[in-house]
Design a protein around this motif. Structure first.
Motif, PDB file in Angstrom:
ATOM      1  N   TYR A 216     -34.989  40.504   8.329  1.00 16.04           N
ATOM      2  CA  TYR A 216     -34.300  41.567   8.466  1.00 16.04           C
ATOM      3  C   TYR A 216     -34.429  42.072   9.967  1.00 16.04           C
ATOM      4  CZ  TYR A 216     -31.790  45.893   8.377  1.00 16.04           C
ATOM      5  OH  TYR A 216     -31.009  47.185   8.762  1.00 16.04           O
ATOM      6  N   GLY A 220     -31.807  39.851  11.219  1.00 12.64           N
ATOM      7  CA  GLY A 220     -30.883  39.964  10.300  1.00 12.64           C
ATOM      8  C   GLY A 220     -30.947  38.700   9.147  1.00 12.64           C
ATOM      9  N   ILE A 285     -25.019  41.649   6.884  1.00 20.29           N
ATOM     10  CA  ILE A 285     -25.535  40.344   6.531  1.00 20.29           C
ATOM     11  C   ILE A 285     -24.398  39.393   6.751  1.00 20.29           C
ATOM     12  CG2 ILE A 285     -26.105  38.883   4.522  1.00 20.29           C
ATOM     13  CD1 ILE A 285     -27.636  41.165   3.367  1.00 20.29           C
ATOM     14  N   CYS A 288     -24.341  37.987  10.357  1.00 17.55           N
ATOM     15  CA  CYS A 288     -25.659  37.252  10.840  1.00 17.55           C
ATOM     16  C   CYS A 288     -25.297  35.931  10.449  1.00 17.55           C
ATOM     17  CB  CYS A 288     -26.824  38.019  10.135  1.00 17.55           C
ATOM     18  SG  CYS A 288     -27.204  39.610  10.233  1.00 17.55           S
ATOM     19  N   GLY A 292     -30.338  35.468  10.948  1.00 18.96           N
ATOM     20  CA  GLY A 292     -29.786  36.681  11.699  1.00 18.96           C
ATOM     21  C   GLY A 292     -29.592  36.063  13.284  1.00 18.96           C
TER      22      GLY A 292
END
Length: 388
Positions: A216, A220, A285, A288, A292
């Motif tokens: 993250y 992401g 999310i 992504c 990500g």
């Protein structure tokens, strides 16, 4: 969340056994976009299974064929990966090499069907002192050595099998290694084996969450991370020592992130409640890919690390550099030499990531950075960044 991702989440929820329904048949454009989004997040098997369960009609034979072919490819990859994992771990057993399969190969068994959980590679933790033995085994099985990273080295067997041998779990980010450095002390052997190990459920879950948090912060996470959380908690949650899990996540500064991603998982796949942060995390999310994207990575670094992140990217800390170049350990005076070597290696391999990030930084809007910072704060990542 737009209607394409609403449909995608419904399909995945149906595949995972939740009681959901589609009130109207989607049109061709929506289904084309559904295919693209499912491929981007590597959830084609879940979505294709959900489409069939929800009795969604394909608007064209071509689109149905695309779904079916990619689903079949993932199924073939699963069969090959599963077969190779057994062969390799059997060989490790014979050679007395301590090993522990990680992530996807363990999680698959918790899905309604193992082939529903895609995995681009097989991850195995091992004792690096056995590296020469491992190299010989992979050579004997027809594998070619691939890229060597700070925490692992990969072995490839075209067309569909890639195995990453890890000598540490978080070696590329020593600032979040924590008690994963001695995970061997808490694991136990698999039934019928003397050298194949598995983590406790608590360690596995904490590793899964910290690993997701790392991705993250680096740009992401995809929808598959959320399905993993849901499936694991459904399979093992009731028997875990949740206080131990909470204590470890607090040490890793991932406790709030865990609560929010768990809430999102149950909101998406079990009709659980949501709040503004959960909804924002879900939208982030969905935007992504599976791991990500570069824009999110740069926005995250600016939001939490300030404008100096490019310098840290080019000139990592001594501790981080030791992970990439073990010979640097106890020879700090050589740090400038290895900085230069890393830059030359990146240029030689045509790694344009440094330069791409600089371009992205100059084009990012203040609104984007502020929205990322707001979400980071709400997830408990205020002023936290990965020094990579």
């Amino acid at each position: 969340m737009n209607k394409v991702y609403e449909l995608l989440i419904k399909c995945v929820a149906s595949s995972l056994g939740s009681n959901v329904a589609v009130t109207e048949q989607p049109d061709e454009q929506t289904m084309e976009q559904l295919y693209a989004a499912s491929k981007k997040h590597s959830v084609i098997p879940l979505v294709y299974d959900g489409i069939n369960r929800l009795q969604i009609s394909f608007p064209s034979d071509d689109l149905k064929t695309k779904f079916k072919r990619l689903n079949a490819r993932y199924a073939m990859q699963y069969v090959l990966q599963d077969e190779q994992l057994k062969h390799i771990t059997d060989e490790f057993e014979s050679a007395h090499i301590r090993n522990m399969p990680l992530k996807g190969s363990i999680l698959r068994a918790m899905y309604p069907s193992p082939e529903l959980r895609t995995s681009s590679d097989i991850d195995i933790l091992y004792d690096e002192e056995n590296r020469s033995k491992v190299e010989k085994i992979f050579a004997a099985f027809g594998y070619q050595p691939g890229e060597e990273e700070a925490k692992d080295i990969s072995y490839k067997k075209p067309p569909l099998v890639n195995i990453e041998m890890h000598h540490s779990l978080m070696g590329d980010h020593p600032e979040i290694e924590g008690d994963f450095a001695d995970v061997w002390d808490r694991c136990h052997t698999v039934d019928g084996s003397d050298y194949s190990y598995e983590m406790t459920d608590e360690d596995f879950y904490v590793y899964m969450i910290v690993h997701a948090a790392k991705h993250y912060l680096m740009g992401g996470i995809g929808i598959r991370f959320v399905t993993d959380v849901f499936v694991f908690l459904r399979a093992r949650g009731e028997n875990m020592d949740m206080q131990s899990v909470e204590n470890k996540l607090e040490k890793h500064k991932c406790s709030t992130f865990n609560r929010k991603i768990t809430a999102l998982a149950y909101h998406w796949f079990a009709n659980g409640a949501s709040d503004e942060t959960t909804e924002a995390l879900g939208d982030f999310i969905c935007g992504c890919g599976i791991f990500g994207n570069a824009e999110n990575r740069v926005a995250n670094q600016i939001a939490n690390g300030g404008s100096s992140f490019i310098l840290r990217r080019i000139f990592p800390s001594y501790t981080t550099m030791c992970c990439y170049f073990p010979k640097l350990k106890n020879h700090g005076i050589l740090l400038p030499y290895y900085w230069a070597k890393r830059i030359v290696n990146a240029a030689f391999k045509r790694n344009t990531k440094f330069f791409d990030e600089a371009k992205i930084k100059s084009s990012l809007s203040e609104e984007k950075v502020n929205s990322v910072k707001k979400l980071n704060d709400e997830l408990g990542f205020s002023d936290q960044t990965l020094k990579y």
